[in-house]
Design a protein around this motif. Sequence first.
Motif, PDB file in Angstrom:
ATOM      1  N   ALA A 198       4.906  14.069  -0.596  1.00 50.94           N
ATOM      2  CA  ALA A 198       4.671  12.655  -0.294  1.00 50.94           C
ATOM      3  C   ALA A 198       4.903  11.792  -1.529  1.00 50.94           C
ATOM      4  CB  ALA A 198       3.257  12.454   0.229  1.00 50.94           C
ATOM      5  N   THR A 199       4.509  12.300  -2.694  1.00 51.11           N
ATOM      6  CA  THR A 199       4.714  11.551  -3.943  1.00 51.11           C
ATOM      7  C   THR A 199       6.201  11.331  -4.198  1.00 51.11           C
ATOM      8  OG1 THR A 199       2.676  12.443  -4.897  1.00 51.11           O
ATOM      9  CG2 THR A 199       4.292  11.545  -6.430  1.00 51.11           C
ATOM     10  N   SER A 200       7.012  12.332  -3.953  1.00 57.95           N
ATOM     11  CA  SER A 200       8.462  12.202  -4.151  1.00 57.95           C
ATOM     12  C   SER A 200       9.044  11.116  -3.251  1.00 57.95           C
ATOM     13  CB  SER A 200       9.166  13.532  -3.870  1.00 57.95           C
ATOM     14  OG  SER A 200       8.749  14.523  -4.778  1.00 57.95           O
ATOM     15  N   LEU A 257       0.839  -1.197   0.000  1.00 57.02           N
ATOM     16  CA  LEU A 257       0.000   0.000   0.000  1.00 57.02           C
ATOM     17  C   LEU A 257       0.874   1.247   0.000  1.00 57.02           C
ATOM     18  CD1 LEU A 257      -2.786   1.454   0.447  1.00 57.02           C
ATOM     19  CD2 LEU A 257      -2.288   1.299   2.904  1.00 57.02           C
ATOM     20  N   ALA A 258       0.548   2.188  -0.875  1.00 53.07           N
ATOM     21  CA  ALA A 258       1.148   3.523  -0.827  1.00 53.07           C
ATOM     22  C   ALA A 258       0.023   4.522  -0.607  1.00 53.07           C
ATOM     23  CB  ALA A 258       1.904   3.828  -2.114  1.00 53.07           C
ATOM     24  N   VAL A 259       0.271   5.522   0.201  1.00 56.77           N
ATOM     25  CA  VAL A 259      -0.773   6.486   0.554  1.00 56.77           C
ATOM     26  C   VAL A 259      -0.299   7.897   0.231  1.00 56.77           C
ATOM     27  CG1 VAL A 259      -2.283   7.329   2.367  1.00 56.77           C
ATOM     28  CG2 VAL A 259      -1.525   4.955   2.405  1.00 56.77           C
ATOM     29  N   VAL A 260      -1.097   8.613  -0.542  1.00 59.31           N
ATOM     30  CA  VAL A 260      -0.811  10.007  -0.889  1.00 59.31           C
ATOM     31  C   VAL A 260      -1.889  10.870  -0.241  1.00 59.31           C
ATOM     32  CG1 VAL A 260      -0.499  11.681  -2.745  1.00 59.31           C
ATOM     33  CG2 VAL A 260       0.240   9.307  -3.064  1.00 59.31           C
ATOM     34  N   VAL A 287      -1.127   8.859   7.007  1.00 64.16           N
ATOM     35  CA  VAL A 287       0.045   9.275   6.232  1.00 64.16           C
ATOM     36  C   VAL A 287       1.104   9.877   7.134  1.00 64.16           C
ATOM     37  CG1 VAL A 287       0.856  10.928   4.502  1.00 64.16           C
ATOM     38  CG2 VAL A 287      -1.234   9.642   4.095  1.00 64.16           C
ATOM     39  N   ARG A 288       0.702  10.773   8.001  1.00 64.24           N
ATOM     40  CA  ARG A 288       1.655  11.493   8.845  1.00 64.24           C
ATOM     41  C   ARG A 288       2.219  10.595   9.935  1.00 64.24           C
ATOM     42  NH1 ARG A 288      -1.937  16.865   9.673  1.00 64.24           N
ATOM     43  NH2 ARG A 288      -0.091  17.728  10.727  1.00 64.24           N
ATOM     44  N   ALA A 289       1.419   9.628  10.412  1.00 64.78           N
ATOM     45  CA  ALA A 289       1.930   8.679  11.395  1.00 64.78           C
ATOM     46  C   ALA A 289       3.018   7.790  10.795  1.00 64.78           C
ATOM     47  CB  ALA A 289       0.794   7.814  11.933  1.00 64.78           C
TER      48      ALA A 289
END
Length: 313
Positions: free
Chosen positions: A110-112, A86-89, A98-100
């Motif tokens: 975040a994408t980078s 899983l990737a989350v943007v 995301v921040r956790a």
Amino acid sequence: MRGLLVVNPKATTTSARTRDVLAGALRSEMELAIGFTRRRGHGFDLARDAAADGVDVVVALGGDGTVNEVVNGLMAAGRGAQGPALAVVPGGSTNVFVRALGLPRYTVDATSVILRALRRGSTRTVSLGLADDRYFTFCAGLGLDAAVVRRVEQARRKGRRSTPGLYLRSTLGQYFVEGRREPGITVEEPGAEIEGGLANVIVQNTAPWTYLGEREVHASPRASFDAGLDVLALRALHLPSTLHTVTQMLTHQPDDPDERGEMSGKKIMVRHDLAEFVVRCATPQAFQLDGDYLGEREKVKFTSVPGALRVIC
């Protein structure tokens, strides 16, 4: 590598331009399909079908509600950490999960990070919480906090934007209008005495519990993706003790996670690293998972699921 990008087009900070830029960047690393959520629960279907089809990576673009649906879809496929990563943007207003994970709160940044991780093959395995038959990534709650989430969702349906100010006003309104009634909540742990007479229960799978803008809010500062579930329960919603607890939540900001201590106070119950427990309510109480209101419940069984999911970060 095959990937699916799940997009919630109604998420707070998601736009067509954001989606197109993200999709273009991801296509440099994988064969990408895009799925748009059309209704509540659609993210679950898209992720489950992708996992069954052997997709390697599922990318969620949206808020915590979208992420929760995607996670539950991946878990429903029955492959767990052996399934798609899983990737989350971030595309919502708060983006707690995301921040956790330590990812930036802004989409481009975040994408980078995700693209670099994809190139390196960098992933981590995280635990999940399970509330009856639904997984959650960072928190659940019964009582006051869930009732606040309900108020916020009602306001959003009327066109209000989800902001820290809206959450603050909803909290004050809920507390002073309805929140001081004693709902008779109990927590039952295997092999331990039943803890009764509770007014609100917050369950965390990681820390922080949530954010107010840039500020972390800690209910259970020691909660971690690498441990079981943590619980903070208020024994009463009297104004002095509640203000004391809220003040601790807002001011407990250690830089080093190893220095995080527990909340303290005569009117709270704290538990750390639980494998399972049951919460019962004398009357039906508001219930939320990952900031998503799910109606009222009288009983919920909570279970920690270690090493449940691979996340790109």
